[in-house]
Each structure stands twice: as C-alpha cells, then as structure tokens.
Motif scaffolding. Structure first.
Motif, PDB file in Angstrom:
ATOM      1  N   TYR A   1       4.780   4.916 -16.120  1.00 40.39           N
ATOM      2  CA  TYR A   1       5.408   5.109 -14.809  1.00 40.39           C
ATOM      3  C   TYR A   1       5.270   6.557 -14.359  1.00 40.39           C
ATOM      4  O   TYR A   1       5.476   6.866 -13.182  1.00 40.39           O
ATOM      5  N   ARG A   2       4.879   7.450 -15.311  1.00 39.27           N
ATOM      6  CA  ARG A   2       4.834   8.889 -15.019  1.00 39.27           C
ATOM      7  C   ARG A   2       3.495   9.484 -15.454  1.00 39.27           C
ATOM      8  O   ARG A   2       2.756   8.880 -16.226  1.00 39.27           O
ATOM      9  N   ASP A   3       3.242  10.696 -14.966  1.00 42.05           N
ATOM     10  CA  ASP A   3       2.060  11.445 -15.393  1.00 42.05           C
ATOM     11  C   ASP A   3       2.432  12.602 -16.311  1.00 42.05           C
ATOM     12  O   ASP A   3       1.574  13.404 -16.677  1.00 42.05           O
ATOM     13  N   VAL A   4       3.703  12.713 -16.660  1.00 39.19           N
ATOM     14  CA  VAL A   4       4.155  13.833 -17.481  1.00 39.19           C
ATOM     15  C   VAL A   4       4.800  13.330 -18.760  1.00 39.19           C
ATOM     16  O   VAL A   4       5.125  12.156 -18.895  1.00 39.19           O
ATOM     17  N   GLY A   5       4.951  14.255 -19.722  1.00 39.06           N
ATOM     18  CA  GLY A   5       5.606  13.923 -20.970  1.00 39.06           C
ATOM     19  C   GLY A   5       4.631  13.815 -22.129  1.00 39.06           C
ATOM     20  O   GLY A   5       3.403  13.802 -21.961  1.00 39.06           O
ATOM     21  N   LEU A   6       5.186  13.752 -23.331  1.00 36.77           N
ATOM     22  CA  LEU A   6       4.408  13.615 -24.562  1.00 36.77           C
ATOM     23  C   LEU A   6       4.259  12.139 -24.913  1.00 36.77           C
ATOM     24  O   LEU A   6       5.247  11.402 -24.920  1.00 36.77           O
ATOM     25  N   VAL A   7       3.049  11.715 -25.201  1.00 39.43           N
ATOM     26  CA  VAL A   7       2.804  10.326 -25.601  1.00 39.43           C
ATOM     27  C   VAL A   7       1.974  10.314 -26.888  1.00 39.43           C
ATOM     28  O   VAL A   7       0.801  10.717 -26.879  1.00 39.43           O
ATOM     29  N   ILE A   8       2.585   9.868 -27.979  1.00 38.49           N
ATOM     30  CA  ILE A   8       1.914   9.678 -29.258  1.00 38.49           C
ATOM     31  C   ILE A   8       2.302   8.295 -29.760  1.00 38.49           C
ATOM     32  O   ILE A   8       3.486   7.962 -29.784  1.00 38.49           O
ATOM     33  N   ARG A   9       1.332   7.503 -30.141  1.00 36.86           N
ATOM     34  CA  ARG A   9       1.636   6.159 -30.606  1.00 36.86           C
ATOM     35  C   ARG A   9       0.835   5.844 -31.876  1.00 36.86           C
ATOM     36  O   ARG A   9      -0.400   5.935 -31.882  1.00 36.86           O
TER      37      ARG A   9
END
Length: 311
Positions: free
Chosen positions: A140-148
């Motif tokens: 929903y956003r273009d910001v933030g940290l994403v690790i999966r």
C-alpha cells in the motif's frame, strides 16, 4: 454567439487536469497492481536437530494445535484464547516453537510489488499454514523496510517518530530497528530474516510505550492486528474485531494492555482496520469487516504464518 473568455478556458483546463491527476493517484495507491519480483516458492527446510525415527503426534481442536514428538520434544504449540474486553472481541494466539524456521511470511501470489493483493486465507492455504495473520500491507506504500524470509526487498526510511520497524533475527528474536540507521541489505547480511514497517511500537522491554506522539495510525477504536514476543520462540499473535455492533475495536492503549496482560516483552502494531484477519486450521477465526455490515476478508499484500504439518 458569445466569445468564451480565456481565463474561463484556463480554469476549465486546470480543473480537468487536477481531477485527472487526483484520479490517477487514487488508482495508483489502491488499484493498479505492479508486480516487480516473483518470490521463490520453495519451502525452507527445517534445520532443527531431530531424530529421524521420531514420530510426530498432531493434536488439533478448534482453538489449539500441538505437534509433539514421541519423546518430549514439542515442535509447535498454538493455543488461541478468545474473550470479550473493552467492548470488543479479542483473539490471542499463544505460539511456542522449537525452531524459528516454523515462523514464516508470505507475499500475495508469491510476488513482491505495488497493489498485489490476495486474501489472507488463500495465502495461508497455499502455504499449508496452520495459523496466519495479515502483515503490514507493505504494498500500500512506497516507504518502509521490507524483508521476508531472509530476502531484502525495500529500505526507504519513513519520517520520525514513525520510522521504527520490527525485525526478526536468525534465532527468532524480535527487535526494534530505526529505519535508515543501517541499510536493509546490511541488515540481512547480519542475519535478519524478517522486517516489517508499520507500528507503532506498543511494548519494549516489558514496558508500555507511549503511543500519543505517533502519527502513523488512528489511536481510536479500530480492528487491530499485532505481534509480540514473550520469550525465546514464544510469540503472541493478536487480532481484535471492530467496527461492528458486537465489537467496537480497541484503541492503542488497550491494545498495549492486552500484550502486557499476556507477558509480552516486545509488541508491535501491524495493519488493522478491514485487513485485521486471523486464520487457523482451514478457516477464519475472527470476523474481519470494513464497516460492520458483513464478515468478509480484504485483499492484502502479505501474511505472517506458522507452518503446518507438511512443511
């Protein structure tokens, strides 16, 4: 025939332009799917030390799950408590694991991208999960940290004070991380396997965190999803129904207290509202809703889940 004045034409053109741009922005934020990376769908092998001849005994009820070896090893134990408090229906899953590899995350259609959405129940079913909750709706956003699952996807720091992410290290310990303090790729190299950007932080070191300064989410009564940790490989998944005549939801202070009541040392708010969903053993546990007029899931970009019997 009257001549149209230039200022009027200019104003008309500007109005059409503004309307068109606004419509595109809304479509881009909520509708247009942009898949950019297909995630490897192969299961992660369990590296925990077990006797190959040990036979697992699986015991499942409507609210409990236990995977126990023939000796004394408990591989996975889940107990879901459902109760009423704060004029809301609260679902607390107490989870104990023997390995951090039983804790996984999944992306909608195994694809990382903007507005790639799938029902939490479908993601959980595809992964043969025993328990799942919605995640941080990163798409929903273009910001933030994403690790999966040990894969780095994004690191675009948010603005303080709403720039605290939640990460999980290779041993399954949840920790707080200030976005931008260390770049995401380095964080993964240091052994971090999961990273979520939502918040706010609810509990840190067993103490309630003041949430009045945050501007990220509404502090008032709402459906909620959040995660916490009590001790090593001992977690809490919390979902609260809301926006209905039978459950008003909870505010952030009440959500924090739920975790404190259950002994959490750390707790972090995930995406809530119409996305708040808990799924267990093949069916919805809670009653997700947008506005209280019906029970239905909302498509989202990711889930947190506990592996089932066929991992």
């Amino acid at each position: 025939m009257k001549t149209i004045k230039v200022p009027f034409v200019y104003g008309l053109v500007m109005a059409v332009l503004i309307t068109t741009v606004s419509a595109f922005v809304m479509l881009d934020a909520f509708v247009i799917a942009r898949g950019t990376k297909i995630v490897d769908n192969e299961p992660i092998p369990c590296e925990c030390e077990t006797d190959s001849e040990v036979i697992k005994s699986i015991e499942v009820t409507d609210t409990t799950y236990a995977s126990v070896g023939t000796q004394t090893t408990v591989y996975k134990s889940i107990n879901i408590e459902i109760y009423e408090k704060y004029d809301a229906t609260i679902y607390v899953a107490d989870i104990q694991l023997s390995s951090p590899l039983f804790f996984r995350t999944a992306l909608a259609f195994d694809t990382y991208g903007r507005n790639v959405k799938q029902y939490p129940s479908d993601m959980a079913t595809n992964k043969k999960a025993i328990l799942a909750i919605n995640g941080d709706f990163y798409g929903y956003r273009d910001v933030g940290l994403v690790i999966r699952n040990g894969t780095f996807f994004r690191d675009v720091p948010r603005n303080a004070p709403d720039n605290i992410a939640l990460i999980m290290d290779k041993d399954g310990n949840l920790q707080l991380h200030t976005e931008g303090s260390v770049d995401g790729e380095t964080v993964v190299e240091q052994g971090v396997t999961q990273g979520w950007s939502f918040g706010p932080v609810l509990v840190n070191n067993g103490v309630a965190v003041d949430t009045t300064n945050q501007k990220w989410v509404s502090p008032s009564d709402n459906p909620r999803t959040a995660i916490g940790q009590i001790g090593p490989l001992h977690y809490l998944f919390v979902v609260v129904d809301g926006r209905s005549s039978t459950s008003r939801g909870v505010n952030l202070t009440e959500l924090t207290q739920i975790f404190l009541d259950h002994g959490a040392q750390i707790a972090y708010n995930l995406d809530g509202g119409g996305t708040a969903t808990m799924w267990f053993n093949g069916s919805l546990t809670n009653k997700p809703t947008y506005d209280g007029t019906g029970v239905y899931q909302r498509g989202t970009s990711d889930i947190l889940y506990i592996t089932g019997d066929d991992e």
